[in-house]
Design an enzyme around this catalytic site. Structure first.
Site, PDB file in Angstrom:
ATOM      1  N   TRP A  20      39.222   6.096   5.740  1.00 19.79           N
ATOM      2  CA  TRP A  20      40.213   5.179   5.884  1.00 19.79           C
ATOM      3  C   TRP A  20      39.823   3.962   4.879  1.00 19.79           C
ATOM      4  CZ3 TRP A  20      40.437  -0.011   8.286  1.00 19.79           C
ATOM      5  CH2 TRP A  20      39.357  -0.187   9.016  1.00 19.79           C
ATOM      6  N   ASP A  21      38.592   4.053   4.592  1.00 19.85           N
ATOM      7  CA  ASP A  21      38.119   3.038   3.491  1.00 19.85           C
ATOM      8  C   ASP A  21      39.034   2.861   2.245  1.00 19.85           C
ATOM      9  OD1 ASP A  21      36.378   3.699   5.282  1.00 19.85           O
ATOM     10  OD2 ASP A  21      34.688   3.204   3.919  1.00 19.85           O
ATOM     11  N   GLU A  81      32.713   0.078  15.637  1.00 16.76           N
ATOM     12  CA  GLU A  81      32.208   1.265  16.109  1.00 16.76           C
ATOM     13  C   GLU A  81      31.037   1.198  17.121  1.00 16.76           C
ATOM     14  OE1 GLU A  81      33.556   4.084  12.235  1.00 16.76           O
ATOM     15  OE2 GLU A  81      31.398   3.301  12.498  1.00 16.76           O
ATOM     16  N   LYS A  95      30.566  -4.574  15.247  1.00  9.71           N
ATOM     17  CA  LYS A  95      29.825  -4.046  13.764  1.00  9.71           C
ATOM     18  C   LYS A  95      30.479  -4.615  12.783  1.00  9.71           C
ATOM     19  CE  LYS A  95      28.668   0.392  11.658  1.00  9.71           C
ATOM     20  NZ  LYS A  95      28.991   1.843  11.767  1.00  9.71           N
ATOM     21  N   GLN A  96      31.801  -4.662  12.948  1.00 11.98           N
ATOM     22  CA  GLN A  96      32.790  -5.107  11.558  1.00 11.98           C
ATOM     23  C   GLN A  96      34.065  -5.759  12.179  1.00 11.98           C
ATOM     24  OE1 GLN A  96      33.334  -0.958  10.355  1.00 11.98           O
ATOM     25  NE2 GLN A  96      35.252  -1.703   9.786  1.00 11.98           N
TER      26      GLN A  96
END
Length: 775
Positions: free
Chosen positions: A357-358, A488, A601-602
């Protein structure tokens, strides 16, 4: 962090050879042309720590997954872009001793990636055990002017002897992926041929039956004069080349030119492949190295005119952004809608080289603004062509009636990721596909895309969300259970705020799309309704009910959206209080410990706020940013850019700059201790976004460009060029002046600090007193 790359605004420079850094440098100095690419492996033998890698876009193998258990719907394979034939190999031998930078004494080593011109250069002095010394200078590139051609100039100068040097120029197809699950080699030999100074090798992938023919031509010159040499043909299975013995004189330079042609059955019929390779190789040899390099430089000049960002006053920041733009441009050119962008591009094997999906969330904005419209459109067409596979993916999981779940990882449209929490739970990727359609149309104004392609995709995605939610009798609302959000470091959670947000937005946007297409193109609308067997009244009623009654977790006391149910039950330790020895936690902590921690994580909640910032007031953005940033450990390459953009939006210049520097130099400085696996190509697009959407504050609203720029303290100015709906603009931002120049003949209205300005074609507008706005 490792700080061995020299700061230079146009070049990536490594001085001195440290074998412990070699795999990192192999990634950093990678080259490619959108069709094929390679890590910066040495041409000569190297017995040290290395990851040999040559990759061809679209050529893959379904490597059988290695899991000890199985569930219904679980992918049977992990598709991998293959390590393909090594065409750069040039073996050098003196009196029985191989030139090997791991065993020879190396001095004066220097490696330069010339980003402006698009080629890799290397030089060193090697001393053999017998005391003989040679000086080597090399240059090579993968042509973006002719994407089937690669070229090498390899010069050798004997420094303290005259004698015989043996040189072997070859194609080595006996390769395998380092990440092969069962150490399997994925290629079979189909054909080989050697004639005079040329050699050809055709390999075929097992199972997928892609054919790739690689051809090389080798010649030697002395002071630009061709030498007549007798070469010995050498071959074995999946390995062909020419061995040359050349008498050399002390302190005289001898230059070998090696040209490669790489063609595949993706673009030619298999019976015609060898002839196509020979024609391409002939084209390369007739032009010669200097002409090919000139074409390369001209092609890169055009690329930089379209996409360069100029930063004045901060060389490290300047080098970082250009490195990211360079890698993006040599990874994907948009010429072929069958291709997409792997998270590592042509620089490594992690993530299989597949599509995530990046692309939709991070890469589409870069290509929208810096390339022809067809480039970003092809990224969307790629997903449209995979719609039926997305429907099949959903069917495997029990969904029906045309519901589409796009894969987390794919090459051919079929889900091939083999981690449960990713494959089955990280369903927010469906939202990213829909958002990319919205983003493309918003930026280009190409409403026909919605009519011809986009709405069909949106219907499939909306049907998935409609079936994925369930009604909670306890809450009296719809909920989404058992998911993994962008963060994640959380698995199998309930009501991830971002996922719930994307679900309702997708349903709403699809309903808008249905109304638009019905009005603008009734005939095509009716055709689509029949094709998808769409029950408009029943399905849209269900969607509206979900939109009106979706549950979103939040905390009124803190005034924040909760990442998911129960997030505040975790011990709320802040990243600033974590001992540095634990970094990165994914390499130092057990998975159990990570999942029980509050560390992120993000961007997760913040990813949603980035996408839909106009739906929230500034204080809501600020409260959520301050809360979640303090708990985000940024161990995903995709994290710093979103935080940089939001920090700039909030006027937090210091944090915006720190996050920008981290994302722009993530690989150059090996922030996350993983550059050796390959570069983070898709996050590099986020670096561009950090400048253009972050510092410059560029947005598209109401069919107009908006800018709300700030100037980082360390910069004296920055400027960039974008294309927008047929116009080409250059935006330059200084401390006391904002200047927007319209290089096209088309008039345009832009909004700067909420004030409209009309810019006629071939003119510019200047706005002063940036400091006043920054206050």
């Amino acid at each position: 962090m490792k700080n061995y790359i020299k700061i230079d605004e146009w070049n990536i420079i490594e001085e001195g050879f440290d074998p412990t850094l070699n795999k990192i440098s192999e990634s950093i100095f990678s080259i490619g042309n959108g069709r094929f690419g390679q890590r910066a492996n040495f041409e000569e033998s190297y017995s040290g720590n290395t990851l040999q890698g040559n990759y061809i876009a679209g050529i893959y193998y379904p490597d059988k997954t290695r899991v000890g258990w199985w569930k219904n719907g679980y992918p049977e394979y992990f598709a991998k872009v293959l390590n393909s034939a090594n065409w750069i190999a040039i073996l050098v031998e003196i009196e029985g001793e191989q030139l090997d930078l791991n065993t020879c004494k190396i001095s004066n080593f220097k490696r330069i990636l010339h980003m402006k011109e698009g080629y890799l250069e290397r030089s060193f002095v090697a001393e053999f055990k017998n005391g003989k010394q040679i000086k080597v200078n090399t240059a090579r590139f993968c042509s973006i002017a002719d994407s089937e051609i690669g070229a090498i100039r390899y010069s050798i100068t004997p420094l303290n002897f005259s004698g015989i040097i043996t040189i072997t120029s070859l194609i080595d197809g006996d390769v395998k992926n380092k990440d092969s699950n069962y150490d399997e080699k994925f290629w079979d030999e189909v054909y080989q041929e050697i004639q005079n100074e040329e050699a050809f090798l055709t390999l075929r992938t097992k199972k997928t039956a892609f054919d790739v023919c690689t051809g090389i031509s080798t010649s030697i010159f002395n002071e630009e004069k061709p030498l007549s040499v007798k070469s010995e043909a050498i071959s074995k299975e999946k390995w062909v080349g020419n061995r040359i013995q050349q008498e050399v004189a002390e302190k005289v330079e001898y230059t070998l030119y090696k040209y490669a042609a790489i063609v595949s059955s993706e673009n030619y019929k298999k019976p015609e492949l060898v002839d196509a390779c020979k024609k391409t190789l002939k084209r390369a040899t007739e032009k010669g190295f200097e002409k090919l390099l000139e074409e390369q430089e001209q092609a890169w000049k055009k690329k930089w005119e379209e996409s360069d960002i100029l930063i004045e006053g901060d060389a490290a920041a300047q080098q970082g952004i250009r490195f990211n733009i360079f890698q993006l441009n040599q990874t994907y050119t948009g010429e072929d809608a069958r291709l997409n962008i792997g998270p590592k591009g042509f620089t490594g094997e992690k993530y299989g080289g597949s599509t995530y999906w990046d692309t939709e969330a991070y890469c589409v904005p870069f290509y929208l603004a810096t390339a022809e419209q067809k480039v970003s459109k092809n990224l969307l067409i790629y997903r449209y062509r995979h719609l039926q596979k997305a429907i099949e993916n959903a069917e495997k999981l029990g969904f029906e009636k045309g519901a589409a779940l796009y894969p987390m990882v794919t090459i051919n449209g079929e889900e091939c990721h083999n981690e449960w929490e990713i494959t089955f739970e990280e369903i927010h990727r469906n939202g990213a596909i829909a958002y990319a359609i919205f983003n493309y149309i918003r930026y280009t104004g190409d409403q026909d895309y919605l009519i011809d392609y986009g709405l069909e995709v949106l219907i499939g995605i909306a049907r998935f969300w409609s079936q994925r939610v369930n009604w909670s009798e306890e809450r009296k609302q719809f909920v989404i259970l058992g998911v993994t959000g962008p963060n994640e470091y959380e698995n199998n959670v309930n009501n991830n705020w971002y996922t719930n947000l994307m679900a309702t937005w997708c349903l709403s946007y699809t309903m808008e799309g249905l109304a638009y297409v019905a009005e603008q193109s009734p005939t095509k609308y009716q055709t689509l309704i029949q094709k998808t067997n769409f029950d408009q009244e029943a399905e849209t009623a269900r969607w509206k009910e979900i939109i009106d009654n979706m549950y979103f977790p939040g905390d009124d006391r803190l005034g924040i959206f909760l990442q998911q149910d129960g997030y505040l039950d975790k011990e709320q330790t802040l990243v600033k209080d974590l001992n540095r020895k634990h970094y990165p936690i994914h390499q130092n902590w057990s998975w159990d410990r990570i999942l029980r921690s509050c560390f992120i994580k993000q961007a997760d909640v913040l990813q949603g706020l980035y996408f839909f910032e106009d739906d929230y007031d500034i204080e809501t953005l600020r409260r959520n940013f301050d809360f979640y940033e303090a708990r985000t450990i940024h161990e995903s390459s995709l994290s710093p850019c979103v935080h940089s953009i939001l920090a700039a939006k909030l006027g937090d210049e210091e944090r915006a700059y720190d996050f920008y520097l981290r994302t722009s130099r993530l690989d150059l400085d090996d922030y996350n201790n993983d550059t050796q696996d390959g570069l983070h190509i898709t996050s590099m697009a986020g670096t561009w976004m950090s400048v253009v959407e972050g510092f410059a504050g560029m947005r598209v609203r109401n069919n107009q460009l908006y800018f709300n720029p700030i100037l980082p303290e360390k910069w004296s100015s920055y400027s960039f060029t974008i294309g927008f709906r047929g116009s080409k603009l250059n935006i330059r931002i200084q401390e006391s002046l904002i200047k927007i120049s319209n290089h096209s003949g088309k008039d345009l209205v832009v909004v700067i600090h909420n004030q409209e300005y009309s810019i006629a074609g071939k003119t510019n507008v200047e706005v002063s007193s940036l400091k006043d706005y920054q206050k």
